[in-house]
Write a protein that holds these residues in place. Structure first.
Motif, mmCIF file in Angstrom:
data_model
loop_
_atom_site.group_PDB
_atom_site.id
_atom_site.type_symbol
_atom_site.label_atom_id
_atom_site.label_comp_id
_atom_site.label_asym_id
_atom_site.label_seq_id
_atom_site.Cartn_x
_atom_site.Cartn_y
_atom_site.Cartn_z
ATOM 1 N N ARG A 1 -11.034 -13.599 -27.202
ATOM 2 C CA ARG A 1 -10.242 -14.201 -26.144
ATOM 3 C C ARG A 1 -10.002 -13.288 -24.950
ATOM 4 O O ARG A 1 -9.411 -13.714 -23.951
ATOM 5 N N THR A 2 -10.442 -12.038 -25.045
ATOM 6 C CA THR A 2 -10.289 -11.123 -23.914
ATOM 7 C C THR A 2 -11.491 -11.257 -22.980
ATOM 8 O O THR A 2 -12.633 -11.174 -23.437
ATOM 9 N N PRO A 3 -11.273 -11.478 -21.690
ATOM 10 C CA PRO A 3 -12.393 -11.568 -20.752
ATOM 11 C C PRO A 3 -13.265 -10.318 -20.801
ATOM 12 O O PRO A 3 -12.758 -9.203 -21.030
ATOM 13 N N ALA A 4 -14.553 -10.494 -20.580
ATOM 14 C CA ALA A 4 -15.499 -9.380 -20.688
ATOM 15 C C ALA A 4 -15.101 -8.212 -19.791
ATOM 16 O O ALA A 4 -15.253 -7.046 -20.172
ATOM 17 N N GLU A 5 -14.574 -8.526 -18.611
ATOM 18 C CA GLU A 5 -14.230 -7.449 -17.677
ATOM 19 C C GLU A 5 -13.023 -6.633 -18.143
ATOM 20 O O GLU A 5 -12.774 -5.536 -17.622
ATOM 21 N N ASP A 6 -12.288 -7.144 -19.133
ATOM 22 C CA ASP A 6 -11.138 -6.415 -19.656
ATOM 23 C C ASP A 6 -11.372 -5.852 -21.054
ATOM 24 O O ASP A 6 -10.441 -5.321 -21.681
ATOM 25 N N ALA A 7 -12.602 -5.960 -21.537
ATOM 26 C CA ALA A 7 -12.900 -5.511 -22.901
ATOM 27 C C ALA A 7 -12.651 -4.018 -23.091
ATOM 28 O O ALA A 7 -12.400 -3.564 -24.217
ATOM 29 N N TRP A 8 -12.661 -3.267 -22.011
ATOM 30 C CA TRP A 8 -12.412 -1.825 -22.111
ATOM 31 C C TRP A 8 -10.999 -1.508 -22.614
ATOM 32 O O TRP A 8 -10.742 -0.410 -23.105
ATOM 33 N N THR A 9 -10.069 -2.473 -22.522
ATOM 34 C CA THR A 9 -8.697 -2.238 -22.993
ATOM 35 C C THR A 9 -8.561 -2.379 -24.510
ATOM 36 O O THR A 9 -7.539 -1.964 -25.073
ATOM 37 N N LEU A 10 -9.548 -2.951 -25.174
ATOM 38 C CA LEU A 10 -9.412 -3.270 -26.593
ATOM 39 C C LEU A 10 -9.128 -2.047 -27.467
ATOM 40 O O LEU A 10 -8.319 -2.138 -28.393
ATOM 41 N N PRO A 11 -9.762 -0.884 -27.222
ATOM 42 C CA PRO A 11 -9.408 0.276 -28.044
ATOM 43 C C PRO A 11 -7.931 0.658 -27.937
ATOM 44 O O PRO A 11 -7.352 1.176 -28.900
#
Length: 210
Positions: A166-176
Motif C-alpha cells: 500500500r506504500t507508493p513506489a516513490e515512498d518505498a525508501w521509508t519502509l526500512p
C-alpha cells in the motif's frame, strides 16, 4: 492475536466515546500513530465532527507541519531511511509548541503549524488559545516511544506485506524506517488502542496479543 473486526463508522463513534469520557475541564493530547499508508490522519480527521457533536472542541495537528529544515532533514540525501527515522520530524518543536502548552500547568496557547516544508521556512501561523476541554488530535508516523507527552495513544498497525503493497513506489525508501520502528519501539505493545489496518477500509481492533 485476538481482534474484533469493526466498521470505520463504528470505530470513529467508539473512539469519540472513549475520548469524551475523559475529564472535560482539561485538554487531552491524543496521538494517531501510523505509516501514511495506514491513514492515521484520515482517522483523526474523521473524529473532529463527532467530538464536536459531543460538546468537545477538537483541534487537528499533523506532524507534516512539524518537519525539520531541509538542510537537516536531507543532510544524507532525500531517500535516507535512517534520517527519516531519527531526524525528519521536529519532535522538540511539537513538544514546545503543542504538547507542553496543552499539558498539566501549560499555557493552553499552541501553534498548529511550525514549518512550511514546501517553502522550507517557518510557517506564518498565529498562536491559538485552546478552549477548555479541547481534544488535540495529533497524527503522523513514528510518534510513539520517543518521550512525547500524550494522554491517549492510538497505533495503526500494518503487516510488512500490507505496508509494502500500500506504500507508493516513490515512498518505498521509508519502509526500512517502519521496520526498525516496529522492532526497536514496538508501539503495538503499549499503545492504548491498537488497530489492525492491513486494509484501512476494514479495520480490526486488537484485543489481545499472543
Amino acid at each position: 492475536m485476538r481482534v474484533r473486526p469493526i466498521s470505520t463508522d463504528v470505530l470513529v463513534e467508539e473512539l469519540a466515546d472513549l475520548l469524551t469520557s475523559r475529564e472535560s475541564d482539561s485538554y487531552l493530547r491524543v496521538a494517531f500513530d501510523g505509516a501514511p499508508a495506514a491513514g492515521p490522519g484520515e482517522l483523526a480527521d474523521a473524529l473532529v465532527g463527532p467530538l464536536r457533536a459531543r460538546g468537545r472542541p477538537a483541534m487537528r495537528i499533523d506532524t507534516a507541519d512539524f518537519l525539520r529544515p531541509a538542510s537537516l532533514r536531507l543532510e544524507f540525501g532525500r531517500n535516507d531511511p535512517d534520517s527519516y527515522y531519527q531526524g525528519w520530524f521536529d519532535e522538540a518543536g511539537l513538544a514546545r509548541e503543542v504538547l507542553d502548552p496543552a499539558g498539566p500547568g501549560g499555557s493552553g496557547r499552541v501553534l498548529a503549524r511550525l514549518w512550511d516544508a514546501t517553502a522550507d521556512r517557518a510557517a506564518r501561523e498565529s498562536y491559538t488559545e485552546l478552549s477548555a476541554g479541547t481534544i488535540l488530535l495529533v497524527s503522523g508516523p513514528l510518534l510513539l516511544g520517543g518521550g512525547l507527552a500524550f494522554d491517549v495513544t492510538v497505533h495503526l498497525e500494518m503487516s510488512a506485506a500490507a505496508l509494502l503493497r500500500r506504500t507508493p513506489a516513490e515512498d518505498a525508501w521509508t519502509l526500512p524506517a517502519f521496520s526498525r520502528y516496529a522492532e526497536e519501539v514496538g508501539p503495538a505493545s503499549f499503545a492504548d488502542v491498537v488497530l489492525r489496518v492491513d486494509d484501512p477500509r476494514r479495520p480490526a481492533m486488537v484485543l489481545e496479543r499472543s
